[in-house]
Design an enzyme around this catalytic site. Sequence first.
Site, short mmCIF file in Angstrom:
data_model
loop_
_atom_site.label_atom_id
_atom_site.label_comp_id
_atom_site.label_asym_id
_atom_site.label_seq_id
_atom_site.Cartn_x
_atom_site.Cartn_y
_atom_site.Cartn_z
N ASP A 1 0.83 -1.20 0.00
CA ASP A 1 0.00 0.00 0.00
C ASP A 1 0.87 1.25 0.00
O ASP A 1 2.10 1.18 -0.08
CB ASP A 1 -1.02 -0.02 1.15
CG ASP A 1 -0.45 0.38 2.50
OD1 ASP A 1 0.71 0.80 2.58
OD2 ASP A 1 -1.17 0.26 3.51
N ILE B 1 2.18 3.40 1.94
CA ILE B 1 3.28 3.75 2.85
C ILE B 1 4.13 2.55 3.24
O ILE B 1 4.97 2.66 4.14
CB ILE B 1 2.74 4.45 4.12
CG1 ILE B 1 1.74 3.56 4.85
CG2 ILE B 1 2.13 5.80 3.76
CD1 ILE B 1 1.33 4.09 6.22
N LYS B 2 3.93 1.41 2.60
CA LYS B 2 4.73 0.24 2.95
C LYS B 2 6.15 0.36 2.39
O LYS B 2 6.51 1.31 1.71
CB LYS B 2 4.05 -1.02 2.43
CG LYS B 2 2.76 -1.38 3.19
CD LYS B 2 3.02 -1.62 4.66
CE LYS B 2 1.84 -2.28 5.38
NZ LYS B 2 0.62 -1.48 5.38
N ASN B 3 6.96 -0.67 2.64
CA ASN B 3 8.38 -0.63 2.26
C ASN B 3 8.57 -0.41 0.76
O ASN B 3 9.50 0.28 0.34
CB ASN B 3 9.08 -1.90 2.71
CG ASN B 3 9.27 -1.94 4.21
OD1 ASN B 3 9.13 -0.93 4.88
ND2 ASN B 3 9.60 -3.10 4.75
N ILE B 4 7.74 -1.05 -0.06
CA ILE B 4 7.58 -0.63 -1.45
C ILE B 4 6.08 -0.50 -1.68
O ILE B 4 5.28 -1.15 -1.00
CB ILE B 4 8.20 -1.60 -2.48
CG1 ILE B 4 7.47 -2.95 -2.49
CG2 ILE B 4 9.68 -1.77 -2.24
CD1 ILE B 4 7.86 -3.85 -3.66
#
Length: 370
Positions: A181, A183-186
């Site tokens: 999503d 704001i995740k790591n990618i």
Amino acid sequence: MKKVRLSKCSISEQEKHAVLDVLDKEYLGMGSETMAFEEEIAAYLELPASHVASVNTGTSALHIAISCLGLGEGDEVLVPSLTYVASFQAITAVGATPVACEVLPDTLFLDPSDVERKITKKTKAIMPVHYASSSKGIEPIYSIASKYNLRVVEDAAQSFGSFRGNTKVGSVGDIICFSFDGIKNITCGEGGAVVSSDDAFMSKIRDARLLGVQKDTDKRFSGQRSWDFDVEEQGFRYHLSNINAAIGRVQLRRLDEFREKRQNIAAVYSKSLSGLNGIKLLSFSYHEIMPHIFVVLADDRDRLREYLLKNGVEVGIHYKPNHMLSKFSTGESLPVTEGIYSKVLTLPCHIDLTNDEQEYVMQLIGDFYE
């Protein structure tokens, strides 16, 4: 006043051009970009492409995994209460019952002793959550699962790009669910993936994400549609579009850059806050994990939170325990989890956090506890 964001995505010109390329081709749904994204995730994890299936969100990944295991009414899934509500909703969406469990106080990972105490004849699976990107302590969970013949669905929403020792998270395990999503790591904007070496299970996943239409994945990947088809199982509209996949492909190429930045942020926080009275750090190996969030246990948490917000620093609380929510409350108390909930505080951690911003956050925390 300074304004320091808690989290955010990092989008470069590369992602924008990738999306424009998809728009120019005028094939926006699931297709060749989606196929390439899955192949590239598999290559990163050193797995066959058939072991990876993308979906439109991390929550969809959890839900479709539980569904394709055949779980339903009367079945129970053991899960830590200290997790985002998506974990619990994915379980109840198929009619199964989430059984809230305690976490370990040093890592906030699922407590194996509480898991084993709560196993019944109705228990069919365990859902360990990679809290703050860490899966430290997962080996005892797999031992319990093997002992009682249970499936393991890892909620790895936060830990793409992380390691356990020298092993990439997602490359081994029963079923692993990632989130991509905003704001995740990618990020894909929105997206997720299910990873498993269970070929029969993955075949079900690929059909189920396209409303159960059998073999429709192959058609979509070649730019076609299925017109004469059969449906035997429950399915969902959970497939990933070419637009989202195009963003994800660029982000995947930037993974090492993102990991280094996030690990540096964690290292700076750890060094600065480790000796501070009032703050306890979690027992993580930040050289192994790729921290999606940076969580501390803070004395007088609520007052510290208000102080930081008042001074322009966004902070979070990950998470309100699910057994304290009306839908999932059974009246049972989880004293360890409830005590931790009163202390958890998430500090800003994202790829664009500047050194000055982080120094400002740490200065405010130091001033608060003087």
